[in-house]
Design an enzyme around this catalytic site. Structure first.
Site, PDB file in Angstrom:
ATOM      1  N   TYR A 137      13.279  -6.821 -13.008  1.00 26.08           N
ATOM      2  CA  TYR A 137      13.127  -5.662 -11.880  1.00 26.08           C
ATOM      3  C   TYR A 137      13.321  -4.167 -12.593  1.00 26.08           C
ATOM      4  O   TYR A 137      13.346  -4.326 -14.010  1.00 26.08           O
ATOM      5  CB  TYR A 137      14.509  -5.274 -11.913  1.00 26.08           C
ATOM      6  N   GLU A 141      12.227  -0.736 -11.411  1.00 29.27           N
ATOM      7  CA  GLU A 141      12.165   0.479 -10.554  1.00 29.27           C
ATOM      8  C   GLU A 141      12.091   1.542 -11.879  1.00 29.27           C
ATOM      9  O   GLU A 141      12.543   1.940 -12.826  1.00 29.27           O
ATOM     10  CB  GLU A 141      13.451   0.692  -9.924  1.00 29.27           C
ATOM     11  N   ASP A 197      -9.851   5.711   0.874  1.00 30.25           N
ATOM     12  CA  ASP A 197      -8.914   4.268   0.732  1.00 30.25           C
ATOM     13  C   ASP A 197     -10.547   3.709   0.205  1.00 30.25           C
ATOM     14  O   ASP A 197     -11.202   3.437   1.211  1.00 30.25           O
ATOM     15  CB  ASP A 197      -8.753   4.224   1.643  1.00 30.25           C
ATOM     16  N   THR A 199      -7.454  -1.986  -2.272  1.00 24.92           N
ATOM     17  CA  THR A 199      -6.342  -2.309  -2.722  1.00 24.92           C
ATOM     18  C   THR A 199      -6.591  -3.124  -4.233  1.00 24.92           C
ATOM     19  O   THR A 199      -8.034  -2.593  -4.486  1.00 24.92           O
ATOM     20  CB  THR A 199      -7.063  -4.198  -1.532  1.00 24.92           C
ATOM     21  N   LYS A 227      -9.679  -7.502  -2.725  1.00 26.34           N
ATOM     22  CA  LYS A 227     -11.182  -7.553  -1.594  1.00 26.34           C
ATOM     23  C   LYS A 227     -12.821  -7.678  -3.338  1.00 26.34           C
ATOM     24  O   LYS A 227     -12.360  -8.783  -3.964  1.00 26.34           O
ATOM     25  CB  LYS A 227     -10.720  -7.027  -1.181  1.00 26.34           C
ATOM     26  N   ARG A 261      -3.685 -10.158  -4.812  1.00 27.43           N
ATOM     27  CA  ARG A 261      -3.202  -9.310  -3.925  1.00 27.43           C
ATOM     28  C   ARG A 261      -2.246  -8.440  -4.585  1.00 27.43           C
ATOM     29  O   ARG A 261      -1.636  -8.305  -5.351  1.00 27.43           O
ATOM     30  CB  ARG A 261      -2.138  -9.895  -2.938  1.00 27.43           C
TER      31      ARG A 261
END
Ligand code: PLP
Length: 490
Positions: free
Chosen positions: A76, A78, A253, A282, A285, A291
């Protein structure tokens, strides 16, 4: 060690080491749940055997893929680098800082945030950052809060009412825009009052004078640029001028074409990074990473963007951030520029091959990684064309064309892209041959007739033997360009 001579456009990898790594991994996985190990092996076999023309897909390198399977997944973290809400994040700090540094260098960006889990998440981070930075809410001062994230419950209620008045202007879906650019099935369509700009009905191209007129009338908070299915370059300098004139924030984007920006094929006015206030993407692609998502921004938005988690994101995925660092390092190698150029050259070859064979293309061609085929002249819907092509071993997806009479479900279009097969080593000759296979399938497919005597929008028949012949021809093309050459799962 077998260092395979990979085509210059793909990252070379040690095939013996990668084979051993995957064999061992599958053995370990298979000891617990053999069906999962089998499915992983089957997925590689399927990907090796298909002519993948989905414009948003690619093949990440073994190094990128292997980076994701480790104990970073258990951590974790954060917060941001050096400022975590959990102890023991020193190694996560290392990989997140590396990924951000590579991203800044790769794109020439002032700030990079590498935590978003996907493109949709990256857009959400960007939208909240713009709202936090730009919306002047009486509630903010009344509540004595310095930042939108610090609002009291009462101030949040005021904020929610105020949000109803905020506007976003983005590209329409049928012109190639994306759902996250203010459309109703996505939260952006609830957060903003949306209006969309289309393309010139005669040419299919963006009309910047029309976008300007619309922006002057609509006065958006966010002017959104970027697309999923527009086969041309966008002039981001022109979009920034429009944004400045109407006092909007320009968010680009670049999810689809990030690889072409990284590979310096889109430069000057066509590179969004120097022109946009915020750029989202992203990473999986055309950029050929794991991903994931990415936000780049100018310094005034950095603090708000860095608050993405926990504002709108779940905890960071350190194993994926590590893989982003590896992928960005690959994209900074000179070979990646060759790959990006080949992606575009191959799309042009595919477009020319289709046009020569009488297939109609939206805008008449391409100058990026994708081609949008209008299949209506064959009497087909996109849905029929997509299914017939799949029967013949060609994987594409149906897509609306501008002012599509068939709507978003059946559509009149097929979107095809070159990033994946270019990674496999396909060149102009192979894409021309692929154009021939597509044209033959479209010409040899006929809608069936419904009981009412009208052409069906979903059912079709194909000329006898066409699907098998096409599959065999596709297999020949693929055999000459193996996916992950030398990788052997045993
Ligand atoms: N933005 C654009 C332009 C896209 O094309 C896509 C996905 O296709 C996304 C965002 C969403 O990306 P993800 O599926 O990673 O959430």
């Amino acid at each position: 060690m077998t260092e395979l001579a990979s085509p210059s456009v793909t990252p070379a990898f040690d095939a013996d080491a990668a084979s051993a790594a995957y064999r061992n991994a599958l053995q370990v996985i298979g000891a617990v749940e053999p069906r999962v190990a089998d499915a992983i092996g089957a997925e590689l076999a399927d990907q090796r055997a298909s002519l993948k023309l989905i414009a948003s897909e690619n093949y990440a390198s073994p190094a990128v893929l292997l980076t994701m399977g480790n104990w970073f997944s258990d951590k974790y973290a954060e917060g941001t680098v050096g400022h975590r809400f959990y102890a023991g994040c020193q190694n996560v700090d290392t990989v997140e800082a590396l990924a951000a540094e590579h991203a800044r260098e790769l794109f020439g960006a002032a700030h990079a945030y590498v935590q978003p889990h996907s493109g949709i998440d990256a857009n959400l981070v960007a939208f909240w950052a713009v709202l936090a930075q730009k919306v002047e809410l009486p509630a903010l001062t009344e509540a004595g809060a310095g930042h939108v994230n610090d609002l009291s419950d009462d101030a949040w209620a005021t904020l929610r009412r105020a949000l109803g008045d905020q506007r976003m202007l983005g590209m329409s879906l049928d012109a190639g825009g994306h759902l996250t650019h203010g459309f109703r099935p996505n939260i952006s369509g609830k957060m903003f009052t949306q209006s969309s700009y289309g393309t010139d009905p005669a040419t299919g191209l963006l009309d910047y004078a029309a976008v300007r007129a619309q922006a002057l009338e609509f006065r958006p908070l966010i002017l959104m640029a970027g697309y999923s299915a527009y086969p041309r370059k966008v002039d981001f300098a022109a979009m920034r001028e429009i944004a400045d004139e109407v006092g909007a924030t320009l968010v680009v984007d670049m999810a689809h074409f990030a690889g072409l920006v990284a590979g310096k094929v889109f430069t000057g006015d066509f590179d969004p990074v120097p022109h946009a206030h915020v750029v989202t993407s992203t990473t999986h692609k055309s950029l050929r990473g794991p991903r994931g998502g990415l936000v780049l921004c100018q310094p005034e938005f950095a603090d708000a963007v860095d608050r993405g988690c926990p504002m709108v994101l779940g905890g960071p995925l350190p194993h994926v951030m590590a893989a982003k660092a590896v992928a960005f390092a690959e994209a900074r190698q000179p070979a990646f520029a060759g790959y990006a150029q080949a992606v575009v050259d191959n799309a042009v070859a595919l477009a020319e091959g289709l046009t020569r064979r009488g297939v109609r293309l939206v805008t008449g061609g391409t100058d990026n990684h994708l081609v949008l085929i209008d299949v209506s002249s064959f009497g087909l819907t996109g849905r029929q064309a997509e299914s017939a092509l799949l029967d013949a071993g060609i994987v594409t997806n149906r897509n609306s064309v501008p002012a599509d009479p068939q709507g978003a479900w059946y559509t009149s279009g097929i979107r095809v892209g070159t990033p994946a097969l270019t990674t496999r080593g396909f060149g102009a000759a192979e894409f021309d041959a692929t154009a021939g296979l597509i044209a033959d399938v479209l010409a040899g497919t006929t809608p069936t007739t419904t009981s009412a005597g009208a052409p069906s929008r979903a059912k079709y028949t194909m000329t006898d033997g066409l699907a098998d012949r096409t599959r065999a021809a596709a297999a020949d093309l693929l055999a000459a360009h193996p996916l992950y050459p030398g990788l052997d799962l045993g």
